[in-house]
Scaffold this motif. Structure first.
Motif, mmCIF file in Angstrom:
data_model
loop_
_atom_site.group_PDB
_atom_site.id
_atom_site.type_symbol
_atom_site.label_atom_id
_atom_site.label_comp_id
_atom_site.label_asym_id
_atom_site.label_seq_id
_atom_site.Cartn_x
_atom_site.Cartn_y
_atom_site.Cartn_z
ATOM 1 N N ARG A 172 12.594 2.308 20.263
ATOM 2 C CA ARG A 172 13.752 1.883 19.467
ATOM 3 C C ARG A 172 13.378 0.747 18.516
ATOM 4 N NH1 ARG A 172 16.052 3.493 24.398
ATOM 5 N NH2 ARG A 172 15.871 1.451 25.402
ATOM 6 N N GLN A 173 12.505 -0.138 18.960
ATOM 7 C CA GLN A 173 12.047 -1.210 18.079
ATOM 8 C C GLN A 173 11.235 -0.651 16.915
ATOM 9 O OE1 GLN A 173 9.894 -3.620 20.877
ATOM 10 N NE2 GLN A 173 11.725 -4.673 21.632
ATOM 11 N N ALA A 174 10.388 0.330 17.188
ATOM 12 C CA ALA A 174 9.577 0.938 16.134
ATOM 13 C C ALA A 174 10.447 1.602 15.082
ATOM 14 C CB ALA A 174 8.596 1.942 16.739
ATOM 15 N N ASP A 175 11.558 2.193 15.500
ATOM 16 C CA ASP A 175 12.491 2.783 14.534
ATOM 17 C C ASP A 175 13.034 1.716 13.579
ATOM 18 O OD1 ASP A 175 12.353 5.443 15.347
ATOM 19 O OD2 ASP A 175 13.963 5.224 16.823
ATOM 20 N N VAL A 176 13.415 0.576 14.130
ATOM 21 C CA VAL A 176 13.938 -0.521 13.305
ATOM 22 C C VAL A 176 12.863 -1.019 12.343
ATOM 23 C CG1 VAL A 176 14.833 -2.885 13.362
ATOM 24 C CG2 VAL A 176 15.629 -1.208 15.044
ATOM 25 N N LEU A 177 11.658 -1.224 12.865
ATOM 26 C CA LEU A 177 10.576 -1.745 12.039
ATOM 27 C C LEU A 177 10.195 -0.755 10.940
ATOM 28 C CD1 LEU A 177 8.462 -3.995 11.618
ATOM 29 C CD2 LEU A 177 6.956 -2.694 13.154
ATOM 30 N N ALA A 178 10.086 0.524 11.273
ATOM 31 C CA ALA A 178 9.688 1.527 10.281
ATOM 32 C C ALA A 178 10.704 1.617 9.146
ATOM 33 C CB ALA A 178 9.522 2.887 10.953
ATOM 34 N N SER A 207 4.449 7.121 10.273
ATOM 35 C CA SER A 207 5.028 7.961 9.223
ATOM 36 C C SER A 207 5.222 7.214 7.913
ATOM 37 C CB SER A 207 6.369 8.544 9.691
ATOM 38 O OG SER A 207 7.376 7.538 9.750
ATOM 39 N N VAL A 208 5.206 5.881 7.958
ATOM 40 C CA VAL A 208 5.436 5.108 6.732
ATOM 41 C C VAL A 208 4.266 4.202 6.371
ATOM 42 C CG1 VAL A 208 7.949 5.154 6.998
ATOM 43 C CG2 VAL A 208 6.633 3.257 7.996
ATOM 44 N N ALA A 209 3.235 4.144 7.223
ATOM 45 C CA ALA A 209 2.100 3.258 6.970
ATOM 46 C C ALA A 209 0.851 3.838 7.629
ATOM 47 C CB ALA A 209 2.379 1.854 7.510
ATOM 48 N N ALA A 210 -0.318 3.313 7.232
ATOM 49 C CA ALA A 210 -1.596 3.768 7.774
ATOM 50 C C ALA A 210 -2.383 2.579 8.289
ATOM 51 C CB ALA A 210 -2.404 4.495 6.697
ATOM 52 N N ASP A 211 -3.272 2.836 9.249
ATOM 53 C CA ASP A 211 -4.139 1.782 9.762
ATOM 54 C C ASP A 211 -5.134 1.357 8.684
ATOM 55 O OD1 ASP A 211 -6.591 0.666 11.328
ATOM 56 O OD2 ASP A 211 -5.011 0.790 12.825
ATOM 57 N N ALA A 212 -5.485 0.078 8.673
ATOM 58 C CA ALA A 212 -6.451 -0.421 7.698
ATOM 59 C C ALA A 212 -7.831 0.211 7.879
ATOM 60 C CB ALA A 212 -6.558 -1.935 7.789
ATOM 61 N N CYS A 216 -9.076 5.317 12.129
ATOM 62 C CA CYS A 216 -8.149 5.117 13.249
ATOM 63 C C CYS A 216 -6.833 5.821 12.952
ATOM 64 C CB CYS A 216 -7.920 3.629 13.478
ATOM 65 S SG CYS A 216 -6.881 3.280 14.910
ATOM 66 N N ARG A 217 -6.592 6.900 13.662
ATOM 67 C CA ARG A 217 -5.382 7.692 13.494
ATOM 68 C C ARG A 217 -4.887 8.137 14.874
ATOM 69 N NH1 ARG A 217 -5.755 5.553 9.445
ATOM 70 N NH2 ARG A 217 -5.851 6.364 7.308
ATOM 71 N N PRO A 218 -3.620 8.502 15.004
ATOM 72 C CA PRO A 218 -3.140 8.970 16.323
ATOM 73 C C PRO A 218 -3.917 10.163 16.851
ATOM 74 C CG PRO A 218 -1.295 8.545 14.837
ATOM 75 C CD PRO A 218 -2.537 8.435 14.009
ATOM 76 N N TYR A 236 -2.733 -4.240 15.348
ATOM 77 C CA TYR A 236 -2.901 -3.388 14.168
ATOM 78 C C TYR A 236 -2.689 -4.171 12.883
ATOM 79 C CZ TYR A 236 -2.254 0.435 17.533
ATOM 80 O OH TYR A 236 -2.365 1.281 18.607
ATOM 81 N N VAL A 237 -3.390 -3.696 11.829
ATOM 82 C CA VAL A 237 -3.045 -4.006 10.449
ATOM 83 C C VAL A 237 -2.618 -2.685 9.836
ATOM 84 C CG1 VAL A 237 -3.857 -4.821 8.208
ATOM 85 C CG2 VAL A 237 -4.674 -5.927 10.310
ATOM 86 N N PHE A 238 -1.327 -2.499 9.668
ATOM 87 C CA PHE A 238 -0.783 -1.300 9.036
ATOM 88 C C PHE A 238 -0.548 -1.591 7.559
ATOM 89 C CE2 PHE A 238 0.751 0.017 13.368
ATOM 90 C CZ PHE A 238 0.135 1.261 13.394
ATOM 91 N N LEU A 239 -0.825 -0.591 6.709
ATOM 92 C CA LEU A 239 -0.710 -0.758 5.263
ATOM 93 C C LEU A 239 0.179 0.325 4.657
ATOM 94 C CD1 LEU A 239 -4.497 -1.367 4.485
ATOM 95 C CD2 LEU A 239 -2.732 -3.093 4.943
ATOM 96 N N ARG A 240 0.973 -0.104 3.692
ATOM 97 C CA ARG A 240 1.777 0.840 2.909
ATOM 98 C C ARG A 240 1.551 0.517 1.434
ATOM 99 N NH1 ARG A 240 6.240 4.254 3.186
ATOM 100 N NH2 ARG A 240 7.723 4.118 1.455
#
Length: 268
Positions: A172-178, A207-212, A216-218, A236-240
């Motif tokens: 649920r937190q990930a939904d808010v953050l995404a 779905s909205v960002a990628a790992d630096a 590294c992918r799921p 993580y460092v996620f990038l958009r």
């Protein structure tokens, strides 16, 4: 004479009883690296001296640092030590989600703030601190600011998701953050997500960002080095809308989480 000899051997004391910071090695960064960002869970209450935490950051001198499990008072000292001992000047923004004497000291009527923080070599604007509707066993949230990386404006978020055994809460937190990340064409997301890359609850963020690290992918963990003492990839460092030039994990004795930093290209 004896006192002088001891001071020469150990170095004079800093405020709070810390010794002066040890000098940096020859290969350490000597000035802020303008295209570098870092994430680090400080580990509270691990009790690491703030002067040692400052030295760890100074070794790599990122433009932006996202901190989790951070007490406002600790971050203030870390920022002061970075300036005093290493000539690295940072602005600070805070996103406390908990005020608790047991975590951060303070007085009964003014307990210290605990949560997220951002150190940035450039000024920050549009600060937003959000506590997740459900934190799990401890309040959690994210802090967002607009600042400069690689000479360009970017939205930076730092977060700490619910503890590793609380998968449904993290989802649920990930939904808010995404949803917040998706508002921006260009964003850098730093944090302790308490979940491995393939964890289903992180799908909204992927779905909205990628790992630096492009490896590294799921679906492939080959390029996902571990970042914790229990050999899990949680940080993580996620990038958009941002290109990564490289990413590194740096082990540290001053937290149960390693430092993770990435060099970025925002010219496109």
């Amino acid at each position: 004479m004896l006192t002088l000899a001891v001071l020469l051997l150990l170095g004079p004391s800093a405020p709070g009883g810390d010794l002066f910071a040890r000098p940096l090695p020859a290969d350490a960064a000597r000035a802020v690296v303008p295209h570098r960002v870092m994430t680090w869970n400080l580990c509270n209450p691990c009790g690491a001296p703030d002067v040692d935490r400052a030295r760890e950051i100074a070794l790599y001198a990122p433009q932006v640092v996202g901190l989790q499990e951070a007490c406002v008072s600790d971050v203030e000292r870390i920022r002061d030590y970075l300036r005093r001992y290493y000539g690295l000047v940072y602005h600070a923004a805070y996103g406390p989600v908990l005020h608790h004497r047991g975590r951060c000291g303070g007085t009964p009527w003014n307990p210290g703030g605990f949560g997220q923080a951002v150190l940035s070599a450039a000024p920050m604007t549009d600060r937003v601190a959000v506590e997740y509707p459900e934190g799990g066993s401890e309040d959690r949230g994210y802090l967002a600011v607009t600042t400069t990386v690689d000479g360009r404006s970017v939205r930076v978020l730092t977060t700490h998701l619910a503890q590793r055994r609380q998968k449904s809460v993290r989802a649920r937190q990930a939904d808010v953050l995404a949803a917040e990340i998706a508002r921006y064409d260009r964003a850098v997301v730093l944090g302790d997500f308490n979940a491995r890359p393939a964890a289903p609850e992180l799908a909204p963020v992927w779905s909205v960002a990628a790992d630096a690290d492009s490896r590294c992918r799921p679906s492939s963990l080959a390029g996902c080095p571990t970042t914790t003492d229990w050999l899990a990839r949680f940080d993580y460092v996620f990038l958009r809308g941002v290109t990564a030039l490289g990413q590194r994990v740096q082990p540290t004795a001053h937290s149960d989480h390693d430092l993770l930093y990435a060099d970025l290209d925002l010219s496109h």
